[in-house]
Design a protein around this motif. Structure first.
Motif, PDB file in Angstrom:
ATOM      1  N   ILE A 157      36.179  29.571  41.256  1.00  0.00           N
ATOM      2  CA  ILE A 157      35.166  29.315  40.225  1.00  0.00           C
ATOM      3  C   ILE A 157      33.967  30.235  40.417  1.00  0.00           C
ATOM      4  N   GLN A 158      33.541  30.424  41.656  1.00  0.00           N
ATOM      5  CA  GLN A 158      32.424  31.328  41.917  1.00  0.00           C
ATOM      6  C   GLN A 158      32.758  32.761  41.503  1.00  0.00           C
ATOM      7  N   LEU A 159      33.964  33.207  41.825  1.00  0.00           N
ATOM      8  CA  LEU A 159      34.382  34.556  41.431  1.00  0.00           C
ATOM      9  C   LEU A 159      34.408  34.696  39.904  1.00  0.00           C
ATOM     10  N   MET A 160      34.899  33.672  39.204  1.00  0.00           N
ATOM     11  CA  MET A 160      34.944  33.736  37.747  1.00  0.00           C
ATOM     12  C   MET A 160      33.543  33.736  37.139  1.00  0.00           C
ATOM     13  N   CYS A 161      32.586  33.044  37.785  1.00  0.00           N
ATOM     14  CA  CYS A 161      31.196  33.098  37.326  1.00  0.00           C
ATOM     15  C   CYS A 161      30.627  34.504  37.535  1.00  0.00           C
ATOM     16  N   ASP A 162      30.913  35.076  38.698  1.00  0.00           N
ATOM     17  CA  ASP A 162      30.403  36.406  39.035  1.00  0.00           C
ATOM     18  C   ASP A 162      31.077  37.504  38.219  1.00  0.00           C
ATOM     19  N   TYR A 163      32.364  37.324  37.953  1.00  0.00           N
ATOM     20  CA  TYR A 163      33.170  38.319  37.234  1.00  0.00           C
ATOM     21  C   TYR A 163      33.911  37.633  36.085  1.00  0.00           C
ATOM     22  N   PRO A 164      33.258  37.405  34.953  1.00  0.00           N
ATOM     23  CA  PRO A 164      33.899  36.688  33.845  1.00  0.00           C
ATOM     24  C   PRO A 164      35.207  37.324  33.367  1.00  0.00           C
ATOM     25  N   SER A 165      35.413  38.597  33.656  1.00  0.00           N
ATOM     26  CA  SER A 165      36.677  39.241  33.271  1.00  0.00           C
ATOM     27  C   SER A 165      37.861  38.642  34.020  1.00  0.00           C
ATOM     28  N   MET A 166      37.592  37.888  35.073  1.00  0.00           N
ATOM     29  CA  MET A 166      38.665  37.245  35.838  1.00  0.00           C
ATOM     30  C   MET A 166      39.158  35.954  35.202  1.00  0.00           C
ATOM     31  N   ILE A 167      38.513  35.522  34.138  1.00  0.00           N
ATOM     32  CA  ILE A 167      38.943  34.304  33.453  1.00  0.00           C
ATOM     33  C   ILE A 167      40.038  34.695  32.465  1.00  0.00           C
ATOM     34  N   ASN A 175      42.643  34.868  36.236  1.00  0.00           N
ATOM     35  CA  ASN A 175      43.515  35.964  35.814  1.00  0.00           C
ATOM     36  C   ASN A 175      43.768  36.885  37.003  1.00  0.00           C
ATOM     37  N   ARG A 176      44.908  36.717  37.631  1.00  0.00           N
ATOM     38  CA  ARG A 176      45.264  37.535  38.794  1.00  0.00           C
ATOM     39  C   ARG A 176      45.978  38.823  38.400  1.00  0.00           C
ATOM     40  N   ARG A 177      46.203  39.027  37.114  1.00  0.00           N
ATOM     41  CA  ARG A 177      46.895  40.240  36.651  1.00  0.00           C
ATOM     42  C   ARG A 177      45.913  41.350  36.272  1.00  0.00           C
ATOM     43  N   GLY A 178      44.671  41.004  36.075  1.00  0.00           N
ATOM     44  CA  GLY A 178      43.702  41.960  35.571  1.00  0.00           C
ATOM     45  C   GLY A 178      43.173  42.929  36.611  1.00  0.00           C
ATOM     46  N   LEU A 179      42.555  43.971  36.118  1.00  0.00           N
ATOM     47  CA  LEU A 179      41.979  45.017  36.953  1.00  0.00           C
ATOM     48  C   LEU A 179      40.882  44.474  37.864  1.00  0.00           C
ATOM     49  N   THR A 180      40.083  43.552  37.361  1.00  0.00           N
ATOM     50  CA  THR A 180      38.978  43.008  38.164  1.00  0.00           C
ATOM     51  C   THR A 180      39.517  42.328  39.419  1.00  0.00           C
ATOM     52  N   TRP A 181      40.574  41.536  39.271  1.00  0.00           N
ATOM     53  CA  TRP A 181      41.193  40.877  40.427  1.00  0.00           C
ATOM     54  C   TRP A 181      41.753  41.920  41.398  1.00  0.00           C
ATOM     55  N   ARG A 182      42.440  42.904  40.852  1.00  0.00           N
ATOM     56  CA  ARG A 182      43.065  43.922  41.705  1.00  0.00           C
ATOM     57  C   ARG A 182      42.042  44.745  42.469  1.00  0.00           C
ATOM     58  N   LYS A 183      40.830  44.860  41.939  1.00  0.00           N
ATOM     59  CA  LYS A 183      39.780  45.634  42.608  1.00  0.00           C
ATOM     60  C   LYS A 183      39.130  44.872  43.766  1.00  0.00           C
ATOM     61  N   LEU A 184      39.351  43.564  43.836  1.00  0.00           N
ATOM     62  CA  LEU A 184      38.787  42.786  44.942  1.00  0.00           C
ATOM     63  C   LEU A 184      39.450  43.212  46.247  1.00  0.00           C
ATOM     64  N   SER A 185      38.697  43.060  47.316  1.00  0.00           N
ATOM     65  CA  SER A 185      39.270  43.355  48.628  1.00  0.00           C
ATOM     66  C   SER A 185      40.264  42.261  49.010  1.00  0.00           C
ATOM     67  N   ASP A 186      41.153  42.589  49.922  1.00  0.00           N
ATOM     68  CA  ASP A 186      42.109  41.590  50.410  1.00  0.00           C
ATOM     69  C   ASP A 186      41.363  40.409  51.018  1.00  0.00           C
ATOM     70  N   GLN A 187      40.240  40.679  51.648  1.00  0.00           N
ATOM     71  CA  GLN A 187      39.436  39.617  52.261  1.00  0.00           C
ATOM     72  C   GLN A 187      38.914  38.650  51.192  1.00  0.00           C
ATOM     73  N   GLN A 188      38.499  39.173  50.034  1.00  0.00           N
ATOM     74  CA  GLN A 188      38.002  38.320  48.956  1.00  0.00           C
ATOM     75  C   GLN A 188      39.116  37.470  48.362  1.00  0.00           C
ATOM     76  N   LYS A 189      40.322  37.999  48.330  1.00  0.00           N
ATOM     77  CA  LYS A 189      41.462  37.284  47.734  1.00  0.00           C
ATOM     78  C   LYS A 189      42.092  36.282  48.692  1.00  0.00           C
ATOM     79  N   GLU A 190      41.974  36.547  49.965  1.00  0.00           N
ATOM     80  CA  GLU A 190      42.645  35.739  50.979  1.00  0.00           C
ATOM     81  C   GLU A 190      42.148  34.297  50.983  1.00  0.00           C
ATOM     82  N   GLY A 191      43.099  33.371  50.993  1.00  0.00           N
ATOM     83  CA  GLY A 191      42.770  31.945  51.105  1.00  0.00           C
ATOM     84  C   GLY A 191      41.959  31.411  49.939  1.00  0.00           C
TER      85      GLY A 191
END
Length: 115
Positions: free
Chosen positions: A79-89, A56-72
């Protein structure tokens, strides 16, 4: 009986649960916030529908990630991010046998359950 994964206070989840209840579809609800979700399950879903649909790239959790975390971003990192932050699913994830539906669409649920 199917399995419904998500977060109880999400508006989309409420719509999906209401549709299932109204149409007398038996389901087990799995709360990401309380129960979490493991890498193996997310990998299975990603194999079926693609990690891009699950993330889920529209949610607040995704938007709060740093550009470095989102890059590439790629499958394993997503999958690791979704495990760490289930709100991203993206929600809900509905599993009915070997069928999987991500997100809620009344038309898709009608087709899935023959209603």
């Amino acid at each position: 009986m199917c399995d419904l994964y998500g977060i109880p206070n999400c508006d989309t989840m409420k719509k999906a649960r209401n549709w299932l209840d109204t149409h007398a579809v038996d389901y087990t609800f799995h709360n990401y916030k309380k129960e979490g979700v493991n890498e193996e399950l997310l990998s299975q879903w990603a194999d079926q529908v693609g990690w891009e649909l699950l993330l889920n790239r529209r949610g607040l959790t995704w938007r709060k990630l740093s550009d470095q975390q989102k890059e590439g971003i790629e499958r394993d990192r997503a999958i690791q991010l979704m495990c760490d932050y289930p709100s991203m699913i993206k929600r809900p994830v509905l599993i009915d046998g070997d069928r999987i539906e991500v997100g809620f669409s009344e038309a898709a649920y009608c087709q899935l359950f023959g209603r």
